[in-house]
Design a protein around this motif. Structure first.
Motif, mmCIF file in Angstrom:
data_model
loop_
_atom_site.group_PDB
_atom_site.id
_atom_site.type_symbol
_atom_site.label_atom_id
_atom_site.label_comp_id
_atom_site.label_asym_id
_atom_site.label_seq_id
_atom_site.Cartn_x
_atom_site.Cartn_y
_atom_site.Cartn_z
ATOM 1 N N CYS A 102 0.899 -1.026 0.056
ATOM 2 C CA CYS A 102 0.013 0.196 -0.016
ATOM 3 C C CYS A 102 0.908 1.353 -0.027
ATOM 4 C CB CYS A 102 -0.795 -0.031 1.244
ATOM 5 S SG CYS A 102 -1.887 1.381 1.115
ATOM 6 N N VAL A 103 0.653 2.355 -0.553
ATOM 7 C CA VAL A 103 1.224 3.515 -0.378
ATOM 8 C C VAL A 103 1.101 4.157 0.991
ATOM 9 C CG1 VAL A 103 1.224 5.796 -1.388
ATOM 10 C CG2 VAL A 103 0.686 4.139 -2.721
ATOM 11 N N ALA A 104 2.322 4.655 1.554
ATOM 12 C CA ALA A 104 2.137 4.979 2.841
ATOM 13 C C ALA A 104 3.258 6.158 3.199
ATOM 14 C CB ALA A 104 2.707 3.735 3.640
ATOM 15 N N VAL A 105 2.968 6.964 4.121
ATOM 16 C CA VAL A 105 3.600 8.176 4.579
ATOM 17 C C VAL A 105 3.952 7.783 6.023
ATOM 18 C CG1 VAL A 105 3.519 10.486 5.256
ATOM 19 C CG2 VAL A 105 2.255 9.827 3.067
ATOM 20 N N MET A 106 5.421 8.040 6.295
ATOM 21 C CA MET A 106 5.709 7.734 7.700
ATOM 22 C C MET A 106 5.296 8.742 8.440
ATOM 23 S SD MET A 106 9.633 7.355 9.395
ATOM 24 C CE MET A 106 10.010 5.696 8.697
ATOM 25 N N ASN A 107 4.501 8.585 9.683
ATOM 26 C CA ASN A 107 4.013 9.613 10.488
ATOM 27 C C ASN A 107 4.498 9.412 11.748
ATOM 28 O OD1 ASN A 107 2.748 7.290 11.265
ATOM 29 N ND2 ASN A 107 0.527 8.127 11.483
ATOM 30 N N GLY A 108 5.605 8.579 12.200
ATOM 31 C CA GLY A 108 6.107 8.469 13.474
ATOM 32 C C GLY A 108 7.263 7.660 13.492
ATOM 33 N N PHE A 109 8.205 7.969 14.342
ATOM 34 C CA PHE A 109 9.373 7.136 14.624
ATOM 35 C C PHE A 109 9.985 7.338 15.926
ATOM 36 C CE2 PHE A 109 13.894 5.881 14.134
ATOM 37 C CZ PHE A 109 13.596 4.622 13.571
ATOM 38 N N GLU A 110 9.842 6.260 16.839
ATOM 39 C CA GLU A 110 10.337 6.472 18.135
ATOM 40 C C GLU A 110 11.569 5.378 18.336
ATOM 41 O OE1 GLU A 110 7.091 5.442 20.899
ATOM 42 O OE2 GLU A 110 5.727 6.599 19.616
ATOM 43 N N ILE A 111 12.439 5.498 19.267
ATOM 44 C CA ILE A 111 13.679 4.690 19.597
ATOM 45 C C ILE A 111 13.676 4.657 21.084
ATOM 46 C CG2 ILE A 111 16.114 4.620 19.557
ATOM 47 C CD1 ILE A 111 16.097 6.150 17.075
ATOM 48 N N GLY A 112 13.774 3.538 21.442
ATOM 49 C CA GLY A 112 13.866 3.156 23.142
ATOM 50 C C GLY A 112 14.562 2.103 23.349
ATOM 51 N N GLY A 113 14.660 2.180 24.649
ATOM 52 C CA GLY A 113 15.546 0.868 25.222
ATOM 53 C C GLY A 113 15.720 0.920 26.877
ATOM 54 N N ASN A 114 15.940 -0.110 27.413
ATOM 55 C CA ASN A 114 16.044 -0.266 28.667
ATOM 56 C C ASN A 114 17.191 -0.960 29.136
ATOM 57 O OD1 ASN A 114 13.503 0.834 29.699
ATOM 58 N ND2 ASN A 114 12.770 -1.113 28.899
ATOM 59 N N GLY A 129 -4.800 4.984 -0.297
ATOM 60 C CA GLY A 129 -5.205 4.211 -1.358
ATOM 61 C C GLY A 129 -5.431 2.946 -0.962
ATOM 62 N N ASP A 130 -5.656 2.156 -2.066
ATOM 63 C CA ASP A 130 -6.025 0.703 -2.009
ATOM 64 C C ASP A 130 -4.782 0.070 -1.545
ATOM 65 O OD1 ASP A 130 -8.473 0.807 -2.993
ATOM 66 O OD2 ASP A 130 -8.140 0.808 -5.088
ATOM 67 N N VAL A 131 -5.260 -1.262 -0.732
ATOM 68 C CA VAL A 131 -4.288 -2.163 -0.454
ATOM 69 C C VAL A 131 -4.174 -3.322 -1.425
ATOM 70 C CG1 VAL A 131 -3.802 -3.855 1.495
ATOM 71 C CG2 VAL A 131 -4.365 -1.383 2.117
ATOM 72 N N THR A 132 -3.024 -3.743 -2.026
ATOM 73 C CA THR A 132 -2.784 -4.949 -2.639
ATOM 74 C C THR A 132 -2.685 -6.138 -1.987
ATOM 75 O OG1 THR A 132 -1.950 -3.344 -4.377
ATOM 76 C CG2 THR A 132 -1.743 -5.844 -4.658
ATOM 77 N N TRP A 133 -3.379 -6.984 -2.042
ATOM 78 C CA TRP A 133 -3.358 -8.336 -1.148
ATOM 79 C C TRP A 133 -2.668 -9.451 -2.165
ATOM 80 C CZ3 TRP A 133 -3.659 -7.726 3.745
ATOM 81 C CH2 TRP A 133 -4.626 -6.923 4.361
#
Length: 133
Positions: A102-114, A129-133
């Motif tokens: 599917c066409v996509a736009v990155m709307n978040g990115f997190e990095i973490g750890g313990n 848009g449409d998802v191609t299965w």
């Protein structure tokens, strides 16, 4: 059409967003949510009792997010890549060479750890848009 069957294991799944930008191979989990079709109210002022609706021909393909082991060599440049609209391809495990996209736009990115744990990242994408299965 991806031949995903009941009981498939997520191990081995990979995700590619814009083949030159971001490949996620060390997935821990993923979540695809918000897939929905709008219902159109067809009630009029003369409708008595329950309102009437019909299904819209349009649907929202939702959002997808991933938990993965963080690899700084595959780190997206959020300042520029986030504005990129590109194909997001899911290479399903145990499904041969089948994939969905599917066409996509990155709307978040997190990095973490313990302490004493692998550093993880959580990229998220709005699908359009449409998802191609």
């Amino acid at each position: 059409t991806a031949q995903i069957s009941r009981g498939n294991i997520v191990n081995g799944m990979t995700v590619t967003w814009d083949t030159n930008v971001f490949v996620i191979t060390d997935l821990n989990s993923f979540s695809w949510s918000g897939i929905q079709r709008t219902m159109v109210n067809t009630s009029t002022i003369s409708t008595v009792g329950g309102m009437t609706f019909v299904a819209s021909k349009k649907y929202d393909p939702g959002e997808v997010s991933f938990d993965a082991q963080y690899d700084p060599t595959r780190d997206p440049d959020f300042s520029t890549d986030a504005a990129t609209t590109a194909a997001l391809t899911f290479n399903w495990p145990d499904a041969g060479s089948n994939s969905s996209s599917c066409v996509a736009v990155m709307n978040g990115f997190e990095i973490g750890g313990n302490d004493e744990e692998v550093i993880t990242c959580r990229p998220s994408f709005k699908l359009t848009g449409d998802v191609t299965w």
